[in-house]
Motif scaffolding. Structure first.
Motif, PDB file in Angstrom:
ATOM      1  N   LEU A 106       1.050  19.651   4.864  1.00 46.47           N
ATOM      2  CA  LEU A 106       0.306  18.795   5.793  1.00 46.47           C
ATOM      3  C   LEU A 106      -0.848  18.039   5.139  1.00 46.47           C
ATOM      4  O   LEU A 106      -0.989  16.834   5.384  1.00 46.47           O
ATOM      5  CB  LEU A 106      -0.178  19.615   6.994  1.00 46.47           C
ATOM      6  CG  LEU A 106      -0.892  18.830   8.100  1.00 46.47           C
ATOM      7  CD1 LEU A 106       0.009  17.720   8.664  1.00 46.47           C
ATOM      8  CD2 LEU A 106      -1.329  19.772   9.216  1.00 46.47           C
ATOM      9  N   PRO A 107      -1.685  18.670   4.299  1.00 48.30           N
ATOM     10  CA  PRO A 107      -2.773  17.883   3.688  1.00 48.30           C
ATOM     11  C   PRO A 107      -2.262  16.668   2.911  1.00 48.30           C
ATOM     12  O   PRO A 107      -2.806  15.569   3.061  1.00 48.30           O
ATOM     13  CB  PRO A 107      -3.471  18.886   2.773  1.00 48.30           C
ATOM     14  CG  PRO A 107      -3.183  20.213   3.390  1.00 48.30           C
ATOM     15  CD  PRO A 107      -1.788  20.086   3.944  1.00 48.30           C
ATOM     16  N   ASN A 108      -1.239  16.838   2.095  1.00 49.97           N
ATOM     17  CA  ASN A 108      -0.681  15.698   1.357  1.00 49.97           C
ATOM     18  C   ASN A 108      -0.098  14.663   2.311  1.00 49.97           C
ATOM     19  O   ASN A 108      -0.231  13.461   2.087  1.00 49.97           O
ATOM     20  CB  ASN A 108       0.394  16.142   0.361  1.00 49.97           C
ATOM     21  CG  ASN A 108      -0.193  16.523  -0.976  1.00 49.97           C
ATOM     22  OD1 ASN A 108      -1.305  16.157  -1.328  1.00 49.97           O
ATOM     23  ND2 ASN A 108       0.567  17.289  -1.737  1.00 49.97           N
ATOM     24  N   PHE A 109       0.557  15.109   3.365  1.00 51.82           N
ATOM     25  CA  PHE A 109       1.127  14.179   4.337  1.00 51.82           C
ATOM     26  C   PHE A 109       0.028  13.327   4.974  1.00 51.82           C
ATOM     27  O   PHE A 109       0.181  12.119   5.149  1.00 51.82           O
ATOM     28  CB  PHE A 109       1.910  14.938   5.410  1.00 51.82           C
ATOM     29  CG  PHE A 109       2.635  14.019   6.365  1.00 51.82           C
ATOM     30  CD1 PHE A 109       3.885  13.524   6.041  1.00 51.82           C
ATOM     31  CD2 PHE A 109       2.056  13.642   7.569  1.00 51.82           C
ATOM     32  CE1 PHE A 109       4.551  12.662   6.907  1.00 51.82           C
ATOM     33  CE2 PHE A 109       2.715  12.791   8.436  1.00 51.82           C
ATOM     34  CZ  PHE A 109       3.962  12.294   8.103  1.00 51.82           C
ATOM     35  N   LEU A 110      -1.106  13.954   5.311  1.00 54.23           N
ATOM     36  CA  LEU A 110      -2.208  13.237   5.954  1.00 54.23           C
ATOM     37  C   LEU A 110      -2.878  12.232   5.019  1.00 54.23           C
ATOM     38  O   LEU A 110      -3.609  11.347   5.472  1.00 54.23           O
ATOM     39  CB  LEU A 110      -3.249  14.224   6.490  1.00 54.23           C
ATOM     40  CG  LEU A 110      -2.777  15.118   7.635  1.00 54.23           C
ATOM     41  CD1 LEU A 110      -3.852  16.139   7.988  1.00 54.23           C
ATOM     42  CD2 LEU A 110      -2.378  14.288   8.846  1.00 54.23           C
ATOM     43  N   ALA A 111      -2.626  12.362   3.707  1.00 55.35           N
ATOM     44  CA  ALA A 111      -3.191  11.416   2.742  1.00 55.35           C
ATOM     45  C   ALA A 111      -2.414  10.096   2.711  1.00 55.35           C
ATOM     46  O   ALA A 111      -2.856   9.139   2.077  1.00 55.35           O
ATOM     47  CB  ALA A 111      -3.220  12.049   1.350  1.00 55.35           C
ATOM     48  N   ASN A 112      -1.278  10.023   3.414  1.00 53.21           N
ATOM     49  CA  ASN A 112      -0.508   8.779   3.491  1.00 53.21           C
ATOM     50  C   ASN A 112      -1.268   7.739   4.306  1.00 53.21           C
ATOM     51  O   ASN A 112      -2.262   8.031   4.961  1.00 53.21           O
ATOM     52  CB  ASN A 112       0.850   9.041   4.162  1.00 53.21           C
ATOM     53  CG  ASN A 112       1.820   9.713   3.231  1.00 53.21           C
ATOM     54  OD1 ASN A 112       2.144   9.180   2.184  1.00 53.21           O
ATOM     55  ND2 ASN A 112       2.277  10.897   3.608  1.00 53.21           N
ATOM     56  N   SER A 113      -0.750   6.526   4.317  1.00 49.09           N
ATOM     57  CA  SER A 113      -1.316   5.444   5.123  1.00 49.09           C
ATOM     58  C   SER A 113      -0.571   5.371   6.447  1.00 49.09           C
ATOM     59  O   SER A 113       0.659   5.402   6.480  1.00 49.09           O
ATOM     60  CB  SER A 113      -1.187   4.118   4.382  1.00 49.09           C
ATOM     61  OG  SER A 113      -1.959   4.146   3.203  1.00 49.09           O
ATOM     62  N   PHE A 114      -1.330   5.267   7.524  1.00 46.39           N
ATOM     63  CA  PHE A 114      -0.781   5.236   8.873  1.00 46.39           C
ATOM     64  C   PHE A 114      -1.137   3.912   9.539  1.00 46.39           C
ATOM     65  O   PHE A 114      -2.184   3.337   9.270  1.00 46.39           O
ATOM     66  CB  PHE A 114      -1.362   6.383   9.715  1.00 46.39           C
ATOM     67  CG  PHE A 114      -0.976   7.744   9.229  1.00 46.39           C
ATOM     68  CD1 PHE A 114       0.051   8.454   9.839  1.00 46.39           C
ATOM     69  CD2 PHE A 114      -1.635   8.344   8.165  1.00 46.39           C
ATOM     70  CE1 PHE A 114       0.412   9.717   9.400  1.00 46.39           C
ATOM     71  CE2 PHE A 114      -1.278   9.605   7.708  1.00 46.39           C
ATOM     72  CZ  PHE A 114      -0.257  10.288   8.330  1.00 46.39           C
ATOM     73  N   VAL A 115      -0.282   3.452  10.423  1.00 48.47           N
ATOM     74  CA  VAL A 115      -0.539   2.215  11.152  1.00 48.47           C
ATOM     75  C   VAL A 115      -1.418   2.506  12.369  1.00 48.47           C
ATOM     76  O   VAL A 115      -1.268   3.546  13.024  1.00 48.47           O
ATOM     77  CB  VAL A 115       0.783   1.533  11.592  1.00 48.47           C
ATOM     78  CG1 VAL A 115       1.528   2.367  12.614  1.00 48.47           C
ATOM     79  CG2 VAL A 115       0.532   0.124  12.099  1.00 48.47           C
ATOM     80  N   GLY A 116      -2.341   1.610  12.636  1.00 48.21           N
ATOM     81  CA  GLY A 116      -3.162   1.684  13.847  1.00 48.21           C
ATOM     82  C   GLY A 116      -3.741   3.052  14.115  1.00 48.21           C
ATOM     83  O   GLY A 116      -4.444   3.619  13.288  1.00 48.21           O
ATOM     84  N   THR A 117      -3.435   3.588  15.285  1.00 47.29           N
ATOM     85  CA  THR A 117      -3.991   4.871  15.731  1.00 47.29           C
ATOM     86  C   THR A 117      -3.050   6.041  15.461  1.00 47.29           C
ATOM     87  O   THR A 117      -3.270   7.143  15.962  1.00 47.29           O
ATOM     88  CB  THR A 117      -4.305   4.811  17.239  1.00 47.29           C
ATOM     89  OG1 THR A 117      -3.095   4.524  17.944  1.00 47.29           O
ATOM     90  CG2 THR A 117      -5.343   3.754  17.556  1.00 47.29           C
ATOM     91  N   ALA A 118      -1.999   5.836  14.663  1.00 47.45           N
ATOM     92  CA  ALA A 118      -0.966   6.867  14.485  1.00 47.45           C
ATOM     93  C   ALA A 118      -1.519   8.171  13.905  1.00 47.45           C
ATOM     94  O   ALA A 118      -1.112   9.251  14.340  1.00 47.45           O
ATOM     95  CB  ALA A 118       0.165   6.347  13.614  1.00 47.45           C
ATOM     96  N   LYS A 119      -2.438   8.101  12.954  1.00 44.61           N
ATOM     97  CA  LYS A 119      -2.976   9.340  12.376  1.00 44.61           C
ATOM     98  C   LYS A 119      -3.797  10.095  13.423  1.00 44.61           C
ATOM     99  O   LYS A 119      -3.673  11.314  13.566  1.00 44.61           O
ATOM    100  CB  LYS A 119      -3.816   9.044  11.143  1.00 44.61           C
ATOM    101  CG  LYS A 119      -4.283  10.296  10.421  1.00 44.61           C
ATOM    102  CD  LYS A 119      -4.966   9.956   9.113  1.00 44.61           C
ATOM    103  CE  LYS A 119      -5.380  11.178   8.341  1.00 44.61           C
ATOM    104  NZ  LYS A 119      -6.026  10.809   7.059  1.00 44.61           N
ATOM    105  N   PHE A 120      -4.618   9.371  14.163  1.00 43.95           N
ATOM    106  CA  PHE A 120      -5.395   9.986  15.239  1.00 43.95           C
ATOM    107  C   PHE A 120      -4.453  10.634  16.257  1.00 43.95           C
ATOM    108  O   PHE A 120      -4.673  11.762  16.695  1.00 43.95           O
ATOM    109  CB  PHE A 120      -6.279   8.936  15.926  1.00 43.95           C
ATOM    110  CG  PHE A 120      -6.849   9.405  17.235  1.00 43.95           C
ATOM    111  CD1 PHE A 120      -7.986  10.205  17.266  1.00 43.95           C
ATOM    112  CD2 PHE A 120      -6.243   9.061  18.435  1.00 43.95           C
ATOM    113  CE1 PHE A 120      -8.498  10.666  18.469  1.00 43.95           C
ATOM    114  CE2 PHE A 120      -6.748   9.507  19.646  1.00 43.95           C
ATOM    115  CZ  PHE A 120      -7.882  10.303  19.664  1.00 43.95           C
ATOM    116  N   GLN A 121      -3.399   9.907  16.639  1.00 40.38           N
ATOM    117  CA  GLN A 121      -2.444  10.425  17.623  1.00 40.38           C
ATOM    118  C   GLN A 121      -1.750  11.679  17.103  1.00 40.38           C
ATOM    119  O   GLN A 121      -1.576  12.652  17.839  1.00 40.38           O
ATOM    120  CB  GLN A 121      -1.411   9.356  17.970  1.00 40.38           C
ATOM    121  CG  GLN A 121      -2.005   8.199  18.733  1.00 40.38           C
ATOM    122  CD  GLN A 121      -1.049   7.034  18.852  1.00 40.38           C
ATOM    123  OE1 GLN A 121      -0.223   6.800  17.978  1.00 40.38           O
ATOM    124  NE2 GLN A 121      -1.169   6.284  19.936  1.00 40.38           N
TER     125      GLN A 121
END
Length: 159
Positions: A106-121
């Motif tokens: 999960l930590p490495n996955f969260l280091a990716n780039s997300f569009v708009g509010t996708a990471k927050f969601q």
């Protein structure tokens, strides 16, 4: 989640014209084009988020628990969707674990780039749906925020 054509991670969805569709009808129409076999209802609603800036967008976020069989069916449908290979490069499963090195998963996955509010969601859903223990989720987020050490250039300087 989906890998988009621009290299960003996001959730399936699209724009809904409220003049012609209810929010859920429009969402199901858009999902039907990309995933085929999922129907969401008002009971699947989690949150909304307003994106400020030149293009103000309200992102409504829905989530539903699936069986492994349902997930497999969706993944197969997604490969055969109209947008596959053009707007969407493929489905991506989010790792719900952290490896012993405290970065893998999960930590490495969260280091990716997300569009708009996708990471927050994503983080909101993982927390509110109790998919990852709150302390583990906080550790994964914190691990992505630590400054990375500069790579050492063997010619004598830092890269």
């Amino acid at each position: 989640m989906q890998m988009r054509f621009d290299g960003l991670l996001g959730f399936p969805g699209g724009f809904v014209d409220r003049r012609y569709w209810s929010l859920e009808d429009g969402l199901n129409r858009v999902l039907g084009l990309g995933l085929g076999c999922v129907r969401l209802t008002e009971a699947d609603y989690l949150c909304s988020h307003l994106t400020e800036g030149p293009h103000r967008v309200v992102a409504h976020f829905y989530a539903r628990q699936l069986t492994l069989e349902e997930l497999h069916t969706i993944e197969i449908s997604a490969v055969h969707s109209r947008d596959h290979g053009m707007e969407v490069m493929g489905m991506v499963r989010v790792p719900l674990y952290t490896q012993k090195d405290r970065m893998g998963g999960l930590p490495n996955f969260l280091a990716n780039s997300f569009v708009g509010t996708a990471k927050f969601q994503l983080l909101f859903a993982l927390k509110i749906l109790n998919m990852v223990p709150e302390e583990k989720l906080a550790e994964a987020v914190a691990a992505t925020q630590k400054p990375k050490k500069a790579a050492i250039d063997h010619t004598g300087g830092a890269a």
